[in-house]
Design an enzyme around this catalytic site. Structure first.
Site, PDB file in Angstrom:
ATOM      1  N   VAL A 152      -2.962  -9.681  -8.500  1.00  0.00           N
ATOM      2  CA  VAL A 152      -2.716  -9.062 -10.030  1.00  0.00           C
ATOM      3  C   VAL A 152      -3.933  -9.800 -11.036  1.00  0.00           C
ATOM      4  O   VAL A 152      -4.563  -8.949 -11.889  1.00  0.00           O
ATOM      5  CB  VAL A 152      -1.308  -8.725 -10.162  1.00  0.00           C
ATOM      6  CG1 VAL A 152      -1.127  -8.026 -11.522  1.00  0.00           C
ATOM      7  CG2 VAL A 152      -1.046  -7.217  -9.146  1.00  0.00           C
ATOM      8  N   GLU A 168       2.598  -3.686 -13.247  1.00  0.00           N
ATOM      9  CA  GLU A 168       1.354  -2.589 -13.043  1.00  0.00           C
ATOM     10  C   GLU A 168       1.698  -1.851 -11.344  1.00  0.00           C
ATOM     11  O   GLU A 168       2.409  -2.393 -10.840  1.00  0.00           O
ATOM     12  CB  GLU A 168       0.241  -4.127 -12.064  1.00  0.00           C
ATOM     13  CG  GLU A 168       0.666  -4.836 -11.120  1.00  0.00           C
ATOM     14  CD  GLU A 168       0.772  -5.040 -10.152  1.00  0.00           C
ATOM     15  OE1 GLU A 168       1.685  -5.566  -9.458  1.00  0.00           O
ATOM     16  OE2 GLU A 168       0.210  -4.025  -9.361  1.00  0.00           O
ATOM     17  N   LEU A 204      -0.923  -1.415  -8.918  1.00  0.00           N
ATOM     18  CA  LEU A 204      -2.252  -1.506  -8.563  1.00  0.00           C
ATOM     19  C   LEU A 204      -1.751  -1.331  -7.045  1.00  0.00           C
ATOM     20  O   LEU A 204      -1.327  -1.643  -6.484  1.00  0.00           O
ATOM     21  CB  LEU A 204      -2.969  -2.806  -8.752  1.00  0.00           C
ATOM     22  CG  LEU A 204      -3.081  -2.386 -10.678  1.00  0.00           C
ATOM     23  CD1 LEU A 204      -3.691  -3.997 -10.695  1.00  0.00           C
ATOM     24  CD2 LEU A 204      -3.376  -1.489 -11.212  1.00  0.00           C
ATOM     25  N   ALA A 223       3.803   9.199   8.159  1.00  0.00           N
ATOM     26  CA  ALA A 223       5.218   8.396   9.690  1.00  0.00           C
ATOM     27  C   ALA A 223       3.701   7.374  10.224  1.00  0.00           C
ATOM     28  O   ALA A 223       2.886   8.004  10.301  1.00  0.00           O
ATOM     29  CB  ALA A 223       5.847   9.632  10.746  1.00  0.00           C
ATOM     30  N   GLY A 224       4.897   6.406  10.901  1.00  0.00           N
ATOM     31  CA  GLY A 224       3.968   5.247  11.513  1.00  0.00           C
ATOM     32  C   GLY A 224       4.724   3.819  12.269  1.00  0.00           C
ATOM     33  O   GLY A 224       5.764   4.577  12.273  1.00  0.00           O
ATOM     34  N   GLY A 263       4.069  -2.201   4.871  1.00  0.00           N
ATOM     35  CA  GLY A 263       3.784  -3.826   4.804  1.00  0.00           C
ATOM     36  C   GLY A 263       3.445  -4.202   3.760  1.00  0.00           C
ATOM     37  O   GLY A 263       3.863  -3.419   2.615  1.00  0.00           O
ATOM     38  N   CYS A 282       3.821  -6.377  -1.529  1.00  0.00           N
ATOM     39  CA  CYS A 282       4.966  -5.749  -2.773  1.00  0.00           C
ATOM     40  C   CYS A 282       6.361  -5.079  -2.119  1.00  0.00           C
ATOM     41  O   CYS A 282       6.953  -5.218  -2.163  1.00  0.00           O
ATOM     42  CB  CYS A 282       4.052  -4.613  -3.358  1.00  0.00           C
ATOM     43  SG  CYS A 282       2.711  -5.515  -3.568  1.00  0.00           S
ATOM     44  N   LYS A 304       8.410  -7.236  -0.012  1.00  0.00           N
ATOM     45  CA  LYS A 304       9.508  -8.164  -1.112  1.00  0.00           C
ATOM     46  C   LYS A 304       9.950  -6.865  -2.321  1.00  0.00           C
ATOM     47  O   LYS A 304      11.397  -7.515  -2.948  1.00  0.00           O
ATOM     48  CB  LYS A 304       8.670  -8.983  -1.526  1.00  0.00           C
ATOM     49  CG  LYS A 304       7.454  -8.603  -3.234  1.00  0.00           C
ATOM     50  CD  LYS A 304       7.396 -10.010  -3.291  1.00  0.00           C
ATOM     51  CE  LYS A 304       5.703  -9.755  -4.503  1.00  0.00           C
ATOM     52  NZ  LYS A 304       6.308  -9.089  -5.559  1.00  0.00           N
ATOM     53  N   ARG A 350      -0.536 -10.040   4.708  1.00  0.00           N
ATOM     54  CA  ARG A 350       0.585 -10.052   4.601  1.00  0.00           C
ATOM     55  C   ARG A 350       2.218  -9.253   4.365  1.00  0.00           C
ATOM     56  O   ARG A 350       1.642  -8.198   4.607  1.00  0.00           O
ATOM     57  CB  ARG A 350       1.364 -10.920   3.145  1.00  0.00           C
ATOM     58  CG  ARG A 350      -0.377 -12.011   2.644  1.00  0.00           C
ATOM     59  CD  ARG A 350       0.105 -12.197   1.089  1.00  0.00           C
ATOM     60  NE  ARG A 350      -0.682 -11.014   0.471  1.00  0.00           N
ATOM     61  CZ  ARG A 350      -0.656 -11.295  -1.183  1.00  0.00           C
ATOM     62  NH1 ARG A 350       0.056 -12.192  -1.643  1.00  0.00           N
ATOM     63  NH2 ARG A 350      -1.361  -9.794  -1.513  1.00  0.00           N
TER      64      ARG A 350
HETATM   65  C1  UDX Z   1       1.672  -0.693  -3.398  1.00  0.00           C
HETATM   66  C2  UDX Z   1       2.186   0.741  -4.667  1.00  0.00           C
HETATM   67  O1  UDX Z   1       1.639   1.688  -3.637  1.00  0.00           O
HETATM   68  C3  UDX Z   1       2.197   0.043  -5.859  1.00  0.00           C
HETATM   69  O2  UDX Z   1       1.516   0.988  -6.958  1.00  0.00           O
HETATM   70  C4  UDX Z   1       2.339  -1.418  -6.177  1.00  0.00           C
HETATM   71  O3  UDX Z   1       1.413  -1.655  -7.675  1.00  0.00           O
HETATM   72  C5  UDX Z   1       2.186  -2.834  -4.769  1.00  0.00           C
HETATM   73  O4  UDX Z   1       2.135  -2.137  -4.408  1.00  0.00           O
HETATM   74  P1  UDX Z   1      -0.105  -1.466  -1.340  1.00  0.00           P
HETATM   75  O5  UDX Z   1       1.030  -2.570  -1.476  1.00  0.00           O
HETATM   76  O6  UDX Z   1      -0.979  -1.337  -1.531  1.00  0.00           O
HETATM   77  O7  UDX Z   1       0.663  -0.529  -3.179  1.00  0.00           O
HETATM   78  O8  UDX Z   1       0.093  -0.416  -1.143  1.00  0.00           O
HETATM   79  P2  UDX Z   1       0.356   1.294  -0.658  1.00  0.00           P
HETATM   80  O9  UDX Z   1      -0.781   2.076  -0.410  1.00  0.00           O
HETATM   81  O10 UDX Z   1       1.169   1.672  -1.523  1.00  0.00           O
HETATM   82  O11 UDX Z   1       0.599   1.782   1.163  1.00  0.00           O
HETATM   83  C6  UDX Z   1       2.206   0.327   1.159  1.00  0.00           C
HETATM   84  C7  UDX Z   1       2.506   0.649   2.882  1.00  0.00           C
HETATM   85  O12 UDX Z   1       2.937   1.047   3.272  1.00  0.00           O
HETATM   86  C8  UDX Z   1       1.135   0.406   4.090  1.00  0.00           C
HETATM   87  O13 UDX Z   1       1.307  -0.556   4.442  1.00  0.00           O
HETATM   88  C9  UDX Z   1       0.782   1.580   4.228  1.00  0.00           C
HETATM   89  O14 UDX Z   1       0.204   1.332   5.294  1.00  0.00           O
HETATM   90  C10 UDX Z   1       2.172   2.160   4.236  1.00  0.00           C
HETATM   91  N1  UDX Z   1       2.576   3.827   4.411  1.00  0.00           N
HETATM   92  C11 UDX Z   1       1.624   4.543   3.125  1.00  0.00           C
HETATM   93  C12 UDX Z   1       2.764   4.748   5.296  1.00  0.00           C
HETATM   94  O15 UDX Z   1       3.461   3.813   5.908  1.00  0.00           O
HETATM   95  N2  UDX Z   1       2.640   6.129   5.362  1.00  0.00           N
HETATM   96  C13 UDX Z   1       2.899   6.205   3.347  1.00  0.00           C
HETATM   97  O16 UDX Z   1       3.112   7.779   3.560  1.00  0.00           O
HETATM   98  C14 UDX Z   1       2.074   5.497   2.471  1.00  0.00           C
END
Ligand code: UDX
Length: 449
Positions: free
Chosen positions: A11, A152, A154, A271-272, A276, A279, A282, A346
């Site tokens: 960040v 944020e 992000l 779905a899947g 992880g 963010c 935790k 992570r």
């Molecule tokens: C997330 C939030 O989107 C972001 O706004 C915040 O600031 C930080 O946390 P990030 O952790 O980078 O961002 O990942 P993100 O793209 O949100 O995906 C999170 C997890 O959800 C991934 O493991 C992704 O594979 C999973 N996911 C996402 C799904 O299983 N299905 C979905 O439809 C979307």
């Protein structure tokens, strides 16, 4: 404006780089001297689209600098962004000791009053504690410290674009001056008066960005509430997938139709294997914990967490059903990162799959475009391959764990010839079941026949 960034993790680096690119003078500091030396040498310690480019141009333009002398960095900034880590404690609460440490540094090192901005993800009420700590630690200095919260949103893989093209900018403050200063910091983005490193200056038309001024507590809550709701959406889609498998329906048809209702929205219904990353897991824990401390039982989030944890077991039900015995089998794992377009492993569901395969005695052949080097330290027993076709060579099953484009575009006709058995268990629903079966594959996925 002269801005300081304390904490050069994910960040902090993205925030510092983007604010420098937007025209501010930014000095970054971190307790990790090796990381500061890397950055001073122009090396970028994380993989993130466009970040290396803008850090390089900002360094050349003298808009960004790095120092391990926190006092020097603190004194140089009119406003200080706190971007240190807030990892989860055993009980799920966020560990705020790094924030407390920075508060003491600011209070003792500053020689003028400052605006202190929380950028790290923190539970609500942290900002008020931070202000109290700054006042306590700076008792005799006669300086005043104003606190603002600026969460944020992000996403890894699109963070630079998310910073320059945010859905909203949330600012929690206690006074007009702080609101004015935050508006000044984000003016280039609010007025779109920056040269976008993502779109080379020709950004897609979009609605004007809002600067939402709230209380500090609300701003902190907005971050946890937003992330937890997105996690809830994903778990909801995953339970729908389980239902579709039992009833004989198609989760993609269901979630697509749901999402066309703008009150629901199509995003984050894929779905899947579950969510992880550093963010969602935790933040969910911290939010459930925070609610518990004030007597609010966040049952629905506990359920979302439980559903997410069960995805790996559900996946292995499919693996066992298909492979019968896992021990001694040569299994290809496609994907190690927690999601596509990042090297971050992570809380990666893909690595939980690897861990379980190893525990069950499988020979694991893994491939990932960016996350191999980070995975090697954790799982040296795995055979890693840059080229996914090498990982598929002689495999009795292919497990798709991360939704990288390179896996989406795989030539399964070719892959089928390399594999010992045409068997794919798809944890990210990347392929068409009909097409895979046409190619002679046994094909399993989530919530689709
Ligand atoms: C997330 C939030 O989107 C972001 O706004 C915040 O600031 C930080 O946390 P990030 O952790 O980078 O961002 O990942 P993100 O793209 O949100 O995906 C999170 C997890 O959800 C991934 O493991 C992704 O594979 C999973 N996911 C996402 C799904 O299983 N299905 C979905 O439809 C979307």
């Amino acid at each position: 404006m002269h801005l300081s960034v304390v904490g050069c993790g994910y960040v902090g680096l993205v925030t510092g780089a983007c604010l420098a690119e937007a025209g501010h003078d930014v000095v970054c500091t971190d307790i990790d001297e090796k990381r500061i030396a890397q950055l001073q040498a122009g090396e970028v310690p994380i993989y993130e689209h466009h970040l290396d480019k803008i850090l390089e141009s900002a360094l050349k333009a003298g808009k960004i600098s790095y120092t391990s002398d926190a006092g020097d960095a603190i004194r140089k900034g009119d406003a200080i962004f706190i971007c240190v880590g807030t990892p989860p404690k055993e009980n799920g609460d966020a560990d705020l000791s790094a924030i407390d440490h920075v508060a003491r540094q600011i209070a003792t090192e500053a020689r003028s009053s400052k605006l202190v901005i929380e950028k790290s993800t923190v539970p609500a009420r942290t900002g008020l504690e931070l202000r109290r700590a700054l006042t306590a630690y700076s008792r005799n200095s006669g300086l005043t410290f104003r606190v603002a919260s600026n969460p944020e949103f992000l996403r890894e893989g699109t963070a630079v674009s998310d910073f320059f093209h945010p859905d909203r900018i949330v600012v929690g403050v206690e006074d007009e001056n702080s609101a004015r200063d935050m508006r000044e910091i984000y003016r280039p983005i609010l007025e779109r008066s920056f040269r976008c490193p993502v779109h080379n200056g020709t950004c897609p038309a979009g609605s004007a960005v809002d600067l939402l001024i709230t209380t500090i507590n609300s701003a902190e809550l907005i971050k946890h509430a937003s992330n937890s709701f997105l996690a809830l959406k994903i778990s909801y889609a995953n339970v729908i997938a389980d239902l579709c498998e039992k009833i004989g329906a198609n989760v993609e048809e269901v979630t697509h139709a749901m999402g066309l209702d703008p009150r629901i929205g199509t995003q984050f219904l894929r779905a899947g294997l579950g969510f992880g990353g550093f963010c969602f897991p935790k933040d969910l824990q911290a939010f459930i914990h925070l609610a518990g401390t004030v007597g609010v039982d966040f049952d629905i989030l506990k359920a979302a967490e439980r559903v997410n944890k069960q995805r790996i077991d559900k996946f292995f039900d499919k693996v066992r059903q298909a492979l019968w015995v896992i021990k001694g089998k040569r299994v290809a794992v496609l994907g190690l990162a927690f999601k596509a377009n990042t090297d971050d492993i992570r809380f990666s569901p893909a690595l939980e799959v690897v861990r379980e395969l190893l525990r069950q005695g499988a020979q694991v052949q893994a491939s990932d475009p960016e996350a191999i080097s980070r995975s090697k330290t954790l799982y040296p027993a795995v055979a890693y391959h840059e080229d996914p076709y090498d990982a598929l060579q002689g495999a009795e099953a292919a497990l798709v764990c991360t939704e990288w484009d390179v896996f989406q575009d795989l030539d399964w006709e070719r892959a089928g010839k390399l594999m010992a058995r045409r068997l794919v268990i798809d944890g990210r629903n990347l392929y068409s079941p009909a097409r895979m079966r046409e190619l002679g594959f046994e094909y399993y996925s989530f919530g689709r026949e």
